[in-house]
Structures are given as structure tokens and as C-alpha cells.
Motif scaffolding. Structure first.
Motif, short mmCIF file in Angstrom:
data_model
loop_
_atom_site.label_atom_id
_atom_site.label_comp_id
_atom_site.label_asym_id
_atom_site.label_seq_id
_atom_site.Cartn_x
_atom_site.Cartn_y
_atom_site.Cartn_z
N ALA A 226 22.62 37.59 26.45
CA ALA A 226 23.94 37.93 25.91
C ALA A 226 25.04 37.54 26.88
CB ALA A 226 24.01 39.43 25.60
N SER A 227 24.83 37.82 28.17
CA SER A 227 25.82 37.44 29.18
C SER A 227 25.94 35.92 29.29
CB SER A 227 25.42 38.04 30.54
OG SER A 227 25.38 39.44 30.49
N SER A 228 24.81 35.21 29.12
CA SER A 228 24.85 33.75 29.18
C SER A 228 25.69 33.17 28.04
CB SER A 228 23.43 33.18 29.10
OG SER A 228 22.67 33.55 30.22
N ILE A 229 25.54 33.72 26.85
CA ILE A 229 26.34 33.24 25.71
C ILE A 229 27.82 33.49 25.95
CG2 ILE A 229 26.85 33.60 23.27
CD1 ILE A 229 23.91 34.16 22.82
N GLU A 230 28.16 34.69 26.38
CA GLU A 230 29.56 35.02 26.63
C GLU A 230 30.15 34.13 27.72
OE1 GLU A 230 29.76 39.76 25.46
OE2 GLU A 230 29.22 39.17 27.50
N GLY A 231 29.40 33.98 28.82
CA GLY A 231 29.90 33.16 29.92
C GLY A 231 30.05 31.71 29.54
N CYS A 232 29.12 31.20 28.73
CA CYS A 232 29.17 29.79 28.31
C CYS A 232 30.40 29.53 27.44
CB CYS A 232 27.89 29.44 27.57
SG CYS A 232 27.87 27.78 26.89
N VAL A 233 30.60 30.38 26.43
CA VAL A 233 31.75 30.19 25.53
C VAL A 233 33.06 30.33 26.30
CG1 VAL A 233 32.95 31.15 23.53
CG2 VAL A 233 30.46 30.95 23.50
N GLU A 234 33.11 31.29 27.22
CA GLU A 234 34.34 31.49 27.99
C GLU A 234 34.65 30.28 28.85
OE1 GLU A 234 36.12 34.50 31.43
OE2 GLU A 234 34.15 34.86 30.55
N LYS A 235 33.64 29.72 29.50
CA LYS A 235 33.88 28.57 30.37
C LYS A 235 34.23 27.32 29.56
CE LYS A 235 31.19 30.05 34.32
NZ LYS A 235 30.10 29.74 35.26
N SER A 333 30.92 36.46 20.57
CA SER A 333 30.94 37.92 20.74
C SER A 333 29.97 38.60 19.78
CB SER A 333 32.36 38.45 20.50
OG SER A 333 33.26 37.93 21.45
N SER A 334 29.91 38.12 18.54
CA SER A 334 28.98 38.70 17.57
C SER A 334 27.52 38.48 18.00
CB SER A 334 29.20 38.08 16.19
OG SER A 334 30.49 38.37 15.70
N LEU A 335 27.22 37.30 18.51
CA LEU A 335 25.86 37.01 18.96
C LEU A 335 25.48 37.88 20.16
CD1 LEU A 335 25.90 33.10 18.70
CD2 LEU A 335 24.72 34.69 17.19
N ALA A 336 26.42 38.03 21.10
CA ALA A 336 26.14 38.84 22.28
C ALA A 336 25.92 40.30 21.89
CB ALA A 336 27.29 38.72 23.27
N ARG A 337 26.72 40.83 20.98
CA ARG A 337 26.55 42.22 20.54
C ARG A 337 25.22 42.42 19.84
NH1 ARG A 337 32.07 41.79 19.06
NH2 ARG A 337 31.46 41.46 16.88
N ALA A 338 24.84 41.44 19.02
CA ALA A 338 23.56 41.54 18.32
C ALA A 338 22.39 41.54 19.31
CB ALA A 338 23.41 40.38 17.33
#
Length: 422
Positions: A226-235, A333-338
Motif C-alpha cells: 500500500a505504501s509502495s503504491i502511494e509513494g509511486c503515484v506521489e512521485k 488512494s482507493s487501492l492503498a485503502r483496499a
């Protein structure tokens, strides 16, 4: 007459002192907890070392009980100590499986070795060593050939090795004219004694359960992804602001999951051997943890494939990225929450009803990504630039598909394991 002044303490002084003492206690407790968490692995190693020491002391008592020692003798008594040294493993399930394999190998090798020794004694004379030698050659060669089979080597290698060792020791012992059956019986009893001491110490003195470790390890992987997805999209969409913290940090969770197979496979094997304990029943579906682990690694590989998009020079694409930034960030965000919800479901052993809670999040993520890929937004882009952005969005869609498969696996685990209903 002089006056006597009696000091009266301020009523708040004692209260303030209590608060200071409480704060010191809380600070000390906090530092202790922090130390334990940081050095958890080292503490567990120390505990295991102490347990092995306890087991060796207990099994060495054979030498101090004169009646028992005279009965079994020095040569046979050492087999109990050898058993403790050889089979006592870090996890309880590993100790149990290795002990049972050692017992099975001892019975098979000792039984066949005893037959070879008795046959040699019946032949007598020069025929005795010939019979034993031929038996050693046939059994040793055949068992070694069987041991080279990949399936046997993976599952039963230790048991086969012990059977070869026991066969040699028992069959050769008959050359001295000793009672082969008596020797085999005494050595087997010593192995059983060592095994019993190992099991009791491993199971009842601060047990290290492989099942607990596998369960917690599996649940923790969800947070990392989840953190990887959030960090990737943010970067990807805030490239200029993240020049100094570029690629690796947001993919540590993925790399950790991809490298977890070598650790998880032994834990899974040992967990199957462990008796019911704590929150794990007799028929806990450990095979589902293997399937969930495989799906998590596939998901991690899909997320890691986004690294190429994150690391590609994208200054000329920054304006184009803005057109899909909002829907992609919402999808991320939806993927990370799931993912976090699924991980929490496993950790707390509570069913999260993927159909009711996870499916809507994935549906929203898919809709957001479809909106980003609409012909209206990407139709006017240059081919190369449009392709670069499309690759990023399509990869996110692949993450959605993998996450749907993962949610089904978690739901099946909850049904088979009897997770509590939210």
C-alpha cells in the motif's frame, strides 16, 4: 518566648511529585518497549539459546542417575545428547518435524541393520563381515540413490540420511558379538528421551511458533505494498518536488515481498507440523497462505514495473500528467485503502466482506483510471508521450486486477479459517 514555625507543604507539591514520577515511569516503559521492538530478533535468539542449554542440562541428567546410567551405558547415553543437539530447531514445528523424521529414520535403519547383523551372526565365521559388508553396500547405495530424487531430498532428506547412519552403526555393532537387538533398543530409547526433552522445552518454554510468524509476516506485506503504491503515484505526479528522494524508497515494500518466498516456504512447512495453539486450530488452511503469498508477489512485481515510468525523464510530460493527476491519485488512494483493509482482516482474523467493502473501492479505482484513459484526454497527445502516460495508467489497471484476485483469496481464507464476522 520565640515562635516556632512549622512548614506546611503545598498541597500541589505532592501531586506534582506524583506526576513527575509517573512521567519518568512512562518514559522508562516507553524506552524499554522501543528497545524490545528494535532488538526483537536478537532477544528471540537469546531465548532459543537458553532453551537449548536447558534441554542439554535435562538430558545430561542421564549421566547422574546411576541406576539408569548403568543400564544404558556410556555409548548409548550419548545418543540422547546427540539427539538434542541435532533436532532442536528455532521454531517448534521444525523441532517436531525433524524429531519425527529422526525417529522414523532410526526405526527403518535400525530394523534393517539389525536384520543384517543377525543374518551375519547366523552365517558366522568369515561370512559374518561379508554379509554385513554386502548389506552396507546395497542399502547405502540404494538409500543414497533415493536421496538424490528431488522430491525425496526436499521433504525426507534428513530421515533418509539418519536411516543410512543408523543402519551402518547397528549392523557393524553386531560384528563384535554383542546383542544387536539390545543395542538397538537402548539407543532408540535414548533418542526418544532426547526427542521428548526437546519437544517439552520447545513447546512449553517461550515457544517460537512458525505459524505466528507466518501469519504476521503475511499480514504485514499488505501495508508495504500500500505504501509502495502511494509513494509511486506521489512521485510520478510530483516529480520536481521529489528530485532528492527518487526511486527506491517507494518500492521497498515491493522488493521485500518479492524476496519473501525463501523465508515463507520453510515457515509454511513448519506451521503445518505445529499442534493447535492460540488462534490457530487443528485444520487451519495454511495452503491459503501460500496462495496469498504468490498473489502478493505477483502484485508486487506489477507495482514494481511502475518504476520505469517513475524514473523516466518526464519534464516535458509534466503538463500532460496534470490532465490525469486527479483520477490517478484517487485510484491510488482507493487501492492503498483496499490493501490495508485486507491486511488488517488477516492480522485481526476478522472477515472484511470484500464484496461489500473492497469491491466498491476497486470499482472506483477502475472508473477513475478509465476516466484518465478516455480518448478525450489522451487523443490529442503525441504518440511517444501518450504511450508513456498510457503505460503508467495501464499498469495501475493491472494492479486493480491483481488486487481483485487477492481479495478473493483473502475472502476464502476467512471462510476456511472461520474468521469472525465484522
Amino acid at each position: 518566648m520565640g515562635s516556632i514555625v512549622i512548614p506546611i507543604p503545598d498541597g500541589d507539591q505532592g501531586f506534582t511529585h506524583d506526576i513527575k514520577q509517573e512521567k519518568k515511569f512512562q518514559a522508562s516503559l516507553s524506552s524499554t518497549i522501543s528497545f524490545v521492538q528494535k532488538n526483537k530478533d536478537e532477544i528471540r535468539k537469546v531465548i532459543h539459546a537458553i532453551k537449548v542449554g536447558i534441554a542439554l542440562v535435562l538430558v545430561s541428567l542421564v549421566y547422574f542417575v546411576d541406576t539408569f546410567y548403568k543400564e544404558v551405558g556410556d555409548d548409548n547415553a550419548m545418543w540422547a545428547i546427540m539427539t538434542v543437539v541435532v533436532i532442536f530447531e528455532f521454531h517448534a514445528g521444525a523441532t517436531l518435524s525433524k524429531g519425527l523424521y529422526r525417529g522414523a529414520g532410526t526405526v527403518v535403519g535400525g530394523g534393517l541393520g539389525g536384520l543384517a547383523a543377525i543374518l551375519g551372526q547366523l552365517v558366522g565365521g568369515i561370512g559374518n563381515p561379508v554379509v554385513v559388508g554386502v548389506s552396507l553396500f546395497i542399502f547405502g547405495g540404494a538409500a543414497t540413490y533415493v536421496r538424490l530424487n528431488p522430491n525425496i531430498k526436499k521433504k525426507y532428506d534428513y530421515g533418509v540420511m539418519i536411516s543410512i547412519l543408523t543402519f551402518n552403526l547397528v549392523s557393524v555393532s553386531g560384528l563384535g558379538g554383542e546383542s544387536v537387538i539390545e543395542i538397538a533398543r537402548e539407543r532408540f530409547l535414548m533418542i526418544v528421551l532426547g526427542f521428548a526433552v526437546c519437544i517439552c522445552t520447545s513447546f512449553f518454554v517461550f515457544p517460537m511458533w512458525a505459524s505466528d510468524e507466518l501469519h504476521d509476516s503475511t499480514a504485514s506485506k499488505f501495508e508495504g505494498l500500500a505504501s509502495s503504491i502511494e509513494g509511486c503515484v506521489e512521485k510520478y505526479f510530483n516529480e520536481k518536488e521529489n528530485q532528492s528522494a527518487r526511486p527506491i524508497a517507494s518500492f521497498k515494500g515491493c522488493i521485500s515481498v518479492l524476496n519473501s518466498k525463501a523465508k515463507d516456504e520453510p515457515l509454511l512447512k513448519f506451521a503445518k507440523w505445529e499442534p493447535p495453539h492460540g488462534k490457530f486450530g487443528l485444520s487451519h488452511p495454511w495452503e491459503k497462505y501460500q496462495k496469498i503469498g504468490e498473489t502478493l508477489r505477483e502484485l508486487a512485481a506489477t507495482i514494481l514495473s511502475l518504476e520505469g515510468s517513475v524514473n523516466s525523464p518526464g519534464e516535458s510530460l509534466q503538463a500532460l500528467k496534470e490532465s490525469i493527476k486527479e483520477p490517478c491519485e484517487a485510484a491510488g488512494s482507493s487501492l492503498a485503502r483496499a490493501l490495508r483493509e485486507l491486511g488488517e482482516s488477516i492480522m485481526k482474523m476478522r472477515r472484511c466482506q470484500p464484496g461489500a467493502s473492497i469491491a466498491p473501492k476497486l470499482k472506483v479505482a477502475r472508473q477513475e483510471l478509465s476516466q484518465a484513459m478516455s480518448s478525450f484526454k489522451l487523443g490529442k497527445l503525441d504518440n511517444a508521450e501518450g504511450f508513456a502516460i498510457a503505460c503508467f495508467v495501464f499498469t495501475l489497471m493491472g494492479v486493480v486486477e491483481k488486487l481483485e484476485d487477492l481479495s478473493k483469496e483473502v475472502e476464502e481464507l476467512g471462510e476456511l479459517a472461520g474468521f469472525l464476522q465484522d
